[in-house]
Design an enzyme around this catalytic site. Sequence first.
Site, short mmCIF file in Angstrom:
data_model
loop_
_atom_site.label_atom_id
_atom_site.label_comp_id
_atom_site.label_asym_id
_atom_site.label_seq_id
_atom_site.Cartn_x
_atom_site.Cartn_y
_atom_site.Cartn_z
N HIS A 1 45.76 42.54 39.02
CA HIS A 1 46.56 43.05 40.34
C HIS A 1 47.80 42.59 40.60
O HIS A 1 48.33 42.05 41.00
CB HIS A 1 45.79 42.55 41.89
CG HIS A 1 44.31 42.91 41.58
ND1 HIS A 1 43.41 44.15 41.79
CD2 HIS A 1 43.00 42.40 41.01
CE1 HIS A 1 42.21 44.79 42.43
NE2 HIS A 1 41.94 42.94 41.66
N ARG B 1 34.34 45.03 34.79
CA ARG B 1 35.71 45.23 34.95
C ARG B 1 36.29 44.91 33.94
O ARG B 1 36.64 43.76 33.45
CB ARG B 1 36.70 44.73 36.22
CG ARG B 1 35.22 45.21 37.35
CD ARG B 1 36.39 46.53 37.77
NE ARG B 1 37.39 47.26 36.96
CZ ARG B 1 38.64 47.16 37.28
NH1 ARG B 1 39.29 46.12 38.86
NH2 ARG B 1 39.49 48.35 37.32
#
Lengths: 255, 187
Positions: free
Chosen positions: A178, A173
């Site tokens: 987030h 990733r």
Amino acid sequence: MTDQLDTETGGVRVIYDPIAETPTSYRREPEDAHPPPNYEGYKSTALRHPKQPLIYLPQTVTEITGPQLGPVLMGENDNDLTVQHEGEPIGERIVVFGRVFDTEGKPLRGTLVEIWQANSAGRYKHRWDRWPAPLDPNFTGAGRCITDDEGRYTFTTIKPGPYPWGNHYNAWRPAHIHFSLLGRAFIQRLVTQMYFPGDPFFPYDPIFNSVRDPKGRERMISRFSIHDTVPNWAHAYEFDIYLRGPGRTPFEEAF
Amino acid sequence: MIFETTPSQTVGPYFAIGLPFDVGPFVVPEGTPGAIHLTGTIYDGAGVPIPDFLLETWQADPDGNFADVHDRGGPSQIDGFRGFARYGLEDGDGTYDILTLKPGPVAGLNGQMQAPHIAVSVFARGMLHRSVTRIYFADETEANASDPALSRVPAERRSTLLAEPVDGGYRFDIRFQGPDETVFFAI
């Protein structure tokens, strides 16, 4: 909405009347505004998306209202992830800041912004993250902030590292934070991820690329800001977020 | 000028670091008169419970009023009524349990009454965008029959939106695929 002169900054300060400012309908979004629910490159989507078509729901009072959770949840140091433990976390200290707007460009005040992230080594403080990168005893990786009257939020944190995952061979990733936004109505709810400019993993990441519109992908990438970098302290990334704004839905369509 | 929204991304497997909070599963405080448990299991397309889901609900109180600042029939007069629940665990097993009050009928924007219902968002790893559904109540046959949202759902699929009465409250399962796939809405 009334405009008042802010005597401290000399600028115009926007004061909202929360009731008068509540739209009775929200703009419908273009089909490619968000990733497709079933995206081949991201394997876990296969069993976790509805197969039947979604049913169009005219917006009702249920969708245009929403929880105001900010004051319930905010605690001390919630927006500074570097001071939540005895010592300082290891990594690049950064300021992540920006504004929350609706699609008409109007700032959204009083909305809860929640973040969570991996540490500088790319490891999450979570039971099921088991890859061999070190945990940092001085870093949890969670923060909260409520937007001010101009829709602004600010976090101080550590730049997260990239990390491997099991989606495909040699899958990593890109570094990301987030973001969760409640907005002011159920319909404005958004969960997304903020990326860093120029990440070499972009071309290989199916989650980032699940947003098919290149301009949409750009809207998830923060902007390095030398202007907001604090000398001898922290560098800075700016990330503005746009939630759905008022619509043009004829009243007859609502119920 | 119209701006485009920031795109959605998955909540991922590690949201429990930041999103759950102590009273998240409590729409009303424990001990609130008339409180019920709303429970259920969330299944993936293979019929396997999804352990790492995050569920959020938003609803009116028994008088049909919402717990927020908007001037739409509200605000709720019930002490401690938050109207909102958030349920998700670091070590989940696919089930949820929230404490709430059964909502009353809600006046629509055009005055048409809606049957008692709860708005639901489901997030999870493998979901790039939330899924939105509504919980209605199986014992509200008359109100359900004239509900403007339910009437848009094909008759044979309406039962997937009905919570069944059980001891202490209601049960509502969510199925992402399969013959009993839950109805999801575009809002």
